[in-house]
Design a protein around this motif. Structure first.
Motif, PDB file in Angstrom:
ATOM      1  N   MET A 172     -27.046 -39.533 -56.010  1.00 14.82           N
ATOM      2  CA  MET A 172     -26.757 -40.570 -55.038  1.00 14.82           C
ATOM      3  C   MET A 172     -27.410 -40.268 -53.697  1.00 14.82           C
ATOM      4  N   THR A 173     -27.346 -39.004 -53.260  1.00 13.42           N
ATOM      5  CA  THR A 173     -27.892 -38.689 -51.950  1.00 13.42           C
ATOM      6  C   THR A 173     -29.357 -38.277 -52.017  1.00 13.42           C
ATOM      7  N   TRP A 174     -29.951 -38.271 -53.193  1.00 10.91           N
ATOM      8  CA  TRP A 174     -31.358 -37.866 -53.301  1.00 10.91           C
ATOM      9  C   TRP A 174     -32.258 -38.814 -52.524  1.00 10.91           C
ATOM     10  N   TRP A 175     -31.884 -40.084 -52.486  1.00  9.91           N
ATOM     11  CA  TRP A 175     -32.716 -41.046 -51.761  1.00  9.91           C
ATOM     12  C   TRP A 175     -32.666 -40.787 -50.259  1.00  9.91           C
ATOM     13  N   LEU A 176     -31.495 -40.309 -49.759  1.00  7.17           N
ATOM     14  CA  LEU A 176     -31.380 -39.978 -48.349  1.00  7.17           C
ATOM     15  C   LEU A 176     -32.303 -38.805 -47.989  1.00  7.17           C
ATOM     16  N   TRP A 177     -32.314 -37.783 -48.838  1.00  4.69           N
ATOM     17  CA  TRP A 177     -33.201 -36.651 -48.610  1.00  4.69           C
ATOM     18  C   TRP A 177     -34.664 -37.081 -48.694  1.00  4.69           C
ATOM     19  N   LEU A 178     -34.960 -37.943 -49.616  1.00  3.74           N
ATOM     20  CA  LEU A 178     -36.321 -38.444 -49.762  1.00  3.74           C
ATOM     21  C   LEU A 178     -36.750 -39.194 -48.506  1.00  3.74           C
ATOM     22  N   VAL A 179     -35.888 -40.020 -47.962  1.00  2.00           N
ATOM     23  CA  VAL A 179     -36.197 -40.764 -46.742  1.00  2.00           C
ATOM     24  C   VAL A 179     -36.376 -39.809 -45.567  1.00  2.00           C
ATOM     25  N   LEU A 180     -35.518 -38.792 -45.470  1.00  2.00           N
ATOM     26  CA  LEU A 180     -35.639 -37.822 -44.390  1.00  2.00           C
ATOM     27  C   LEU A 180     -36.944 -37.029 -44.470  1.00  2.00           C
ATOM     28  N   VAL A 181     -37.323 -36.633 -45.660  1.00  2.00           N
ATOM     29  CA  VAL A 181     -38.574 -35.887 -45.826  1.00  2.00           C
ATOM     30  C   VAL A 181     -39.763 -36.772 -45.493  1.00  2.00           C
ATOM     31  N   ILE A 182     -39.760 -38.006 -45.937  1.00  2.00           N
ATOM     32  CA  ILE A 182     -40.859 -38.924 -45.636  1.00  2.00           C
ATOM     33  C   ILE A 182     -40.921 -39.205 -44.139  1.00  2.00           C
ATOM     34  N   ALA A 183     -39.765 -39.365 -43.499  1.00  2.00           N
ATOM     35  CA  ALA A 183     -39.744 -39.591 -42.051  1.00  2.00           C
ATOM     36  C   ALA A 183     -40.278 -38.366 -41.303  1.00  2.00           C
ATOM     37  N   ALA A 184     -39.912 -37.169 -41.758  1.00  2.00           N
ATOM     38  CA  ALA A 184     -40.411 -35.958 -41.115  1.00  2.00           C
ATOM     39  C   ALA A 184     -41.921 -35.845 -41.273  1.00  2.00           C
ATOM     40  N   LEU A 185     -42.441 -36.159 -42.452  1.00  2.00           N
ATOM     41  CA  LEU A 185     -43.886 -36.111 -42.666  1.00  2.00           C
ATOM     42  C   LEU A 185     -44.605 -37.158 -41.817  1.00  2.00           C
ATOM     43  N   ALA A 186     -44.018 -38.333 -41.694  1.00  2.00           N
ATOM     44  CA  ALA A 186     -44.632 -39.368 -40.869  1.00  2.00           C
ATOM     45  C   ALA A 186     -44.639 -38.945 -39.400  1.00  2.00           C
ATOM     46  N   LEU A 187     -43.558 -38.354 -38.945  1.00  2.00           N
ATOM     47  CA  LEU A 187     -43.499 -37.873 -37.565  1.00  2.00           C
ATOM     48  C   LEU A 187     -44.524 -36.773 -37.325  1.00  2.00           C
ATOM     49  N   LEU A 188     -44.660 -35.879 -38.282  1.00  2.00           N
ATOM     50  CA  LEU A 188     -45.650 -34.817 -38.163  1.00  2.00           C
ATOM     51  C   LEU A 188     -47.063 -35.396 -38.100  1.00  2.00           C
ATOM     52  N   ALA A 189     -47.342 -36.412 -38.912  1.00  2.00           N
ATOM     53  CA  ALA A 189     -48.655 -37.048 -38.892  1.00  2.00           C
ATOM     54  C   ALA A 189     -48.908 -37.736 -37.557  1.00  2.00           C
ATOM     55  N   LEU A 190     -47.893 -38.406 -37.016  1.00  2.00           N
ATOM     56  CA  LEU A 190     -48.059 -39.067 -35.726  1.00  2.00           C
ATOM     57  C   LEU A 190     -48.288 -38.066 -34.598  1.00  2.00           C
ATOM     58  N   LEU A 191     -47.540 -36.979 -34.608  1.00  2.00           N
ATOM     59  CA  LEU A 191     -47.728 -35.955 -33.585  1.00  2.00           C
ATOM     60  C   LEU A 191     -49.107 -35.313 -33.694  1.00  2.00           C
ATOM     61  N   GLY A 192     -49.561 -35.058 -34.913  1.00  2.00           N
ATOM     62  CA  GLY A 192     -50.888 -34.490 -35.114  1.00  2.00           C
ATOM     63  C   GLY A 192     -51.976 -35.428 -34.634  1.00  2.00           C
TER      64      GLY A 192
END
Length: 108
Positions: free
Chosen positions: A1-21
């Motif tokens: 059930m919470t796997w999708w939440l972790w997936l969204v958090l990881v994708i958001a972190a990667l997107a933030l890292l890409a934007l900062l880079g």
């Protein structure tokens, strides 16, 4: 059930890292362009004044071993002189305090 939440958090972190880079890359390009413009300006200024521009600063990790050894030697001398000056100031302060009666005589 919470796997999708972790997936969204990881994708958001990667997107933030890409934007900062991407932002860092753009700021770096702007900085290099400004440095190049300053270099051209320095060359023009040296042509007008007739003096040579100062030599470029070489980072320590690119310097020759002899230059690094010389810098370390100068630093050691500076630290030794600072230590001596600090000791002289402290001795003068202690003598002044003893003269005023703020401390007792030094212990032997």
């Amino acid at each position: 059930m919470t796997w999708w939440l972790w997936l969204v958090l990881v994708i958001a972190a990667l997107a933030l890292l890409a934007l900062l880079g991407l932002r860092l890359w753009r700021k770096g390009k702007v900085l290099l362009a400004e440095l190049e413009a300053l270099s051209v300006l320095g060359e023009r200024l040296s042509a007008v004044t007739g003096s040579e521009p100062p030599p470029p600063i070489v980072p320590a990790y690119l310097a020759a071993p002899g230059v690094i050894a010389e810098a370390r030697h100068r630093r050691a001398e500076n630290l030794r002189e600072r230590r001596h000056r600090r000791h002289v100031r402290a001795a003068a302060a202690f003598a002044r305090w003893r003269r005023l009666g703020l401390t007792s005589a030094p212990r032997a």
